[in-house]
Write a protein that holds these residues in place. Structure first.
Motif, PDB file in Angstrom:
ATOM      1  N   PHE A   1      12.374   3.547  -4.235  1.00  0.00           N
ATOM      2  CA  PHE A   1      12.029   2.778  -5.461  1.00  0.00           C
ATOM      3  C   PHE A   1      10.480   3.101  -6.067  1.00  0.00           C
ATOM      4  CE2 PHE A   1      10.652  -1.025  -7.793  1.00  0.00           C
ATOM      5  CZ  PHE A   1      11.857  -1.340  -8.253  1.00  0.00           C
ATOM      6  N   ALA A   2       9.641   3.244  -5.444  1.00  0.00           N
ATOM      7  CA  ALA A   2       8.254   3.519  -5.786  1.00  0.00           C
ATOM      8  C   ALA A   2       8.214   4.984  -6.650  1.00  0.00           C
ATOM      9  CB  ALA A   2       7.194   3.502  -4.954  1.00  0.00           C
ATOM     10  N   LEU A   3       8.873   5.915  -6.006  1.00  0.00           N
ATOM     11  CA  LEU A   3       9.037   7.129  -6.416  1.00  0.00           C
ATOM     12  C   LEU A   3       9.797   7.185  -7.885  1.00  0.00           C
ATOM     13  CD1 LEU A   3      10.309  10.212  -4.523  1.00  0.00           C
ATOM     14  CD2 LEU A   3      11.333   9.870  -6.664  1.00  0.00           C
ATOM     15  N   GLN A   4      10.764   6.681  -7.990  1.00  0.00           N
ATOM     16  CA  GLN A   4      11.617   6.514  -9.144  1.00  0.00           C
ATOM     17  C   GLN A   4      10.542   5.673 -10.327  1.00  0.00           C
ATOM     18  OE1 GLN A   4      15.899   5.713 -10.235  1.00  0.00           O
ATOM     19  NE2 GLN A   4      15.089   3.708 -10.254  1.00  0.00           N
ATOM     20  N   SER A   5       9.885   4.550 -10.000  1.00  0.00           N
ATOM     21  CA  SER A   5       9.003   3.750 -11.067  1.00  0.00           C
ATOM     22  C   SER A   5       7.986   4.693 -11.331  1.00  0.00           C
ATOM     23  CB  SER A   5       8.364   2.577  -9.947  1.00  0.00           C
ATOM     24  OG  SER A   5       9.221   1.676  -9.551  1.00  0.00           O
TER      25      SER A   5
ATOM     26  N   ASP B   1       0.700  -1.086  -0.209  1.00  0.00           N
ATOM     27  CA  ASP B   1      -0.107   0.131  -0.010  1.00  0.00           C
ATOM     28  C   ASP B   1       0.814   1.198   0.011  1.00  0.00           C
ATOM     29  OD1 ASP B   1      -2.496  -1.175  -0.394  1.00  0.00           O
ATOM     30  OD2 ASP B   1      -3.240  -0.644   1.912  1.00  0.00           O
ATOM     31  N   ALA B   2       1.933   1.288   0.797  1.00  0.00           N
ATOM     32  CA  ALA B   2       2.828   2.426   0.906  1.00  0.00           C
ATOM     33  C   ALA B   2       3.238   2.609  -0.588  1.00  0.00           C
ATOM     34  CB  ALA B   2       3.951   2.233   2.012  1.00  0.00           C
ATOM     35  N   MET B   3       3.953   1.632  -1.103  1.00  0.00           N
ATOM     36  CA  MET B   3       4.418   2.067  -2.409  1.00  0.00           C
ATOM     37  C   MET B   3       3.418   2.509  -3.568  1.00  0.00           C
ATOM     38  SD  MET B   3       7.537  -0.983  -2.465  1.00  0.00           S
ATOM     39  CE  MET B   3       8.020  -0.441  -3.866  1.00  0.00           C
ATOM     40  N   LEU B   4       2.303   1.921  -3.469  1.00  0.00           N
ATOM     41  CA  LEU B   4       1.123   2.462  -4.487  1.00  0.00           C
ATOM     42  C   LEU B   4       0.899   3.845  -4.058  1.00  0.00           C
ATOM     43  CD1 LEU B   4      -1.119  -0.923  -4.599  1.00  0.00           C
ATOM     44  CD2 LEU B   4       0.337  -0.029  -6.453  1.00  0.00           C
ATOM     45  N   HIS B   5       0.448   4.284  -2.726  1.00  0.00           N
ATOM     46  CA  HIS B   5       0.360   5.663  -2.574  1.00  0.00           C
ATOM     47  C   HIS B   5       1.637   6.503  -3.267  1.00  0.00           C
ATOM     48  CE1 HIS B   5      -2.730   3.997  -0.058  1.00  0.00           C
ATOM     49  NE2 HIS B   5      -3.221   5.222   0.051  1.00  0.00           N
ATOM     50  N   VAL B   6       2.904   5.976  -2.811  1.00  0.00           N
ATOM     51  CA  VAL B   6       3.809   6.895  -3.367  1.00  0.00           C
ATOM     52  C   VAL B   6       3.637   7.141  -4.793  1.00  0.00           C
ATOM     53  CG1 VAL B   6       6.326   6.913  -3.653  1.00  0.00           C
ATOM     54  CG2 VAL B   6       5.277   5.902  -1.522  1.00  0.00           C
ATOM     55  N   MET B   7       3.535   6.139  -5.547  1.00  0.00           N
ATOM     56  CA  MET B   7       3.462   6.147  -7.049  1.00  0.00           C
ATOM     57  C   MET B   7       2.344   7.142  -7.383  1.00  0.00           C
ATOM     58  SD  MET B   7       3.746   2.436  -8.109  1.00  0.00           S
ATOM     59  CE  MET B   7       5.073   1.358  -7.819  1.00  0.00           C
TER      60      MET B   7
ATOM     61  N   LEU C   1       2.726 -11.801  -6.527  1.00  0.00           N
ATOM     62  CA  LEU C   1       1.767 -11.476  -7.413  1.00  0.00           C
ATOM     63  C   LEU C   1       0.258 -11.692  -7.103  1.00  0.00           C
ATOM     64  CD1 LEU C   1       3.231 -12.733 -10.843  1.00  0.00           C
ATOM     65  CD2 LEU C   1       3.100 -10.081  -9.960  1.00  0.00           C
ATOM     66  N   SER C   2      -0.023 -12.525  -6.285  1.00  0.00           N
ATOM     67  CA  SER C   2      -1.262 -12.819  -5.749  1.00  0.00           C
ATOM     68  C   SER C   2      -1.502 -11.844  -4.770  1.00  0.00           C
ATOM     69  CB  SER C   2      -1.362 -14.399  -5.088  1.00  0.00           C
ATOM     70  OG  SER C   2      -0.460 -14.259  -3.733  1.00  0.00           O
ATOM     71  N   ARG C   3      -0.682 -11.280  -3.942  1.00  0.00           N
ATOM     72  CA  ARG C   3      -1.157 -10.188  -3.258  1.00  0.00           C
ATOM     73  C   ARG C   3      -1.063  -8.816  -3.919  1.00  0.00           C
ATOM     74  NH1 ARG C   3       0.687 -14.128  -0.207  1.00  0.00           N
ATOM     75  NH2 ARG C   3       0.425 -14.309   1.714  1.00  0.00           N
ATOM     76  N   ILE C   4      -0.515  -8.582  -5.148  1.00  0.00           N
ATOM     77  CA  ILE C   4      -0.608  -7.325  -5.607  1.00  0.00           C
ATOM     78  C   ILE C   4      -1.930  -7.534  -6.338  1.00  0.00           C
ATOM     79  CG2 ILE C   4       0.165  -6.110  -7.656  1.00  0.00           C
ATOM     80  CD1 ILE C   4       2.944  -7.243  -7.089  1.00  0.00           C
ATOM     81  N   ASP C   5      -2.182  -8.572  -6.952  1.00  0.00           N
ATOM     82  CA  ASP C   5      -3.490  -8.498  -7.524  1.00  0.00           C
ATOM     83  C   ASP C   5      -4.539  -8.643  -6.585  1.00  0.00           C
ATOM     84  OD1 ASP C   5      -2.230  -8.956 -10.080  1.00  0.00           O
ATOM     85  OD2 ASP C   5      -2.235 -11.034 -10.180  1.00  0.00           O
ATOM     86  N   ALA C   6      -4.600  -9.216  -5.548  1.00  0.00           N
ATOM     87  CA  ALA C   6      -5.613  -8.937  -4.391  1.00  0.00           C
ATOM     88  C   ALA C   6      -5.859  -7.414  -4.133  1.00  0.00           C
ATOM     89  CB  ALA C   6      -5.369  -9.623  -3.221  1.00  0.00           C
TER      90      ALA C   6
ATOM     91  N   ARG D   1       2.278  -3.007 -11.298  1.00  0.00           N
ATOM     92  CA  ARG D   1       2.410  -4.347 -11.090  1.00  0.00           C
ATOM     93  C   ARG D   1       3.903  -5.038 -11.392  1.00  0.00           C
ATOM     94  NH1 ARG D   1       1.092  -9.543 -13.646  1.00  0.00           N
ATOM     95  NH2 ARG D   1      -0.159 -11.162 -12.138  1.00  0.00           N
ATOM     96  N   PRO D   2       4.540  -4.664 -12.232  1.00  0.00           N
ATOM     97  CA  PRO D   2       5.807  -5.003 -12.781  1.00  0.00           C
ATOM     98  C   PRO D   2       6.612  -4.454 -11.687  1.00  0.00           C
ATOM     99  CG  PRO D   2       5.152  -3.818 -14.549  1.00  0.00           C
ATOM    100  CD  PRO D   2       3.721  -3.997 -13.577  1.00  0.00           C
TER     101      PRO D   2
END
Length: 202
Positions: free
Chosen positions: A136-140, A60-66, A182-187, A148-149
């Motif tokens: 890492f999330a910021l750079q992505s 969640d933290a990394m998704l929010h950062v993106m 991936l199962s956790r990301i997709d969930a 996802r990737p």
């Protein structure tokens, strides 16, 4: 959606030891947040890390950062960085800070993101920890890498850093281990619908 409360910077964040890289490899022989003991069952600890660290904290933290980086919301980045630092033990925070600051020092392409530049300046001043998952999330986000990737690539770096710290092998997770992530990301992107909710739609 999970909301993160802003956390004021703590004084020890300004005390970041110099980044020493005495060993070759990705992170100088240090693990990141996935750090199994030398005699631990590696795959078993990886399963525990995916369930207890990656799923509930990093994902969640990394998704929010993106999302915050794309929206140029610097204050959100600082709040997420501080919040994530509060979920780890001090030795883990220190490792993640060393790796994060090293990555910030190498990052190109930040000129197009005011929030990224402000974040790096705050990390250098010790006003935010500058954790590796956040960087890492910021750079992505800056390079428009799909979530996802990007998240799978991050998990593989965690695996490789831990393998490297124990002297190898330096392989990526096998297919089962990748599917575990991936199962956790997709969930997160496609949450399971509760039976009651399905019945209500009919």
């Amino acid at each position: 959606m999970r909301h993160f409360t802003e956390t004021p910077a703590t004084s020890d964040w300004s005390e970041l030891p110099l980044v020493h890289r005495p060993h070759s490899g990705t992170f100088g022989g240090e693990p990141l947040s996935f750090a199994p003991a030398p005699d631990a069952h590696f795959a078993g600890v990886w399963t525990h890390w995916a369930a207890e660290t990656f799923g509930p904290h990093l994902l969640d933290a990394m998704l929010h950062v993106m999302n915050s980086t794309r929206a140029d919301h610097t204050r959100d980045l600082l709040a997420l960085d501080a919040h994530l630092a509060g979920t780890f033990a001090p030795d883990t925070v220190l490792r993640l800070r060393r790796a994060g600051h090293a990555m910030l020092g190498r990052m190109d392409g930040m000129r197009g993101s005011r929030s990224a530049l402000k974040f790096r300046a705050a990390a250098v001043r010790g006003e935010t920890p500058g954790l590796f998952p956040i960087v890492f999330a910021l750079q992505s986000a800056i390079y428009n890498v799909p979530a996802r990737p990007a998240l799978l690539a991050y998990a593989r770096l965690e695996w490789r850093a831990a393998r490297e710290a124990q002297g190898g092998p330096w392989d990526h997770p096998g297919e089962i281990d990748a599917n575990l992530i991936l199962s956790r990301i997709d969930a997160r992107f496609h949450p399971t619908i509760e039976p009651a909710a399905v019945a209500a739609v009919r």
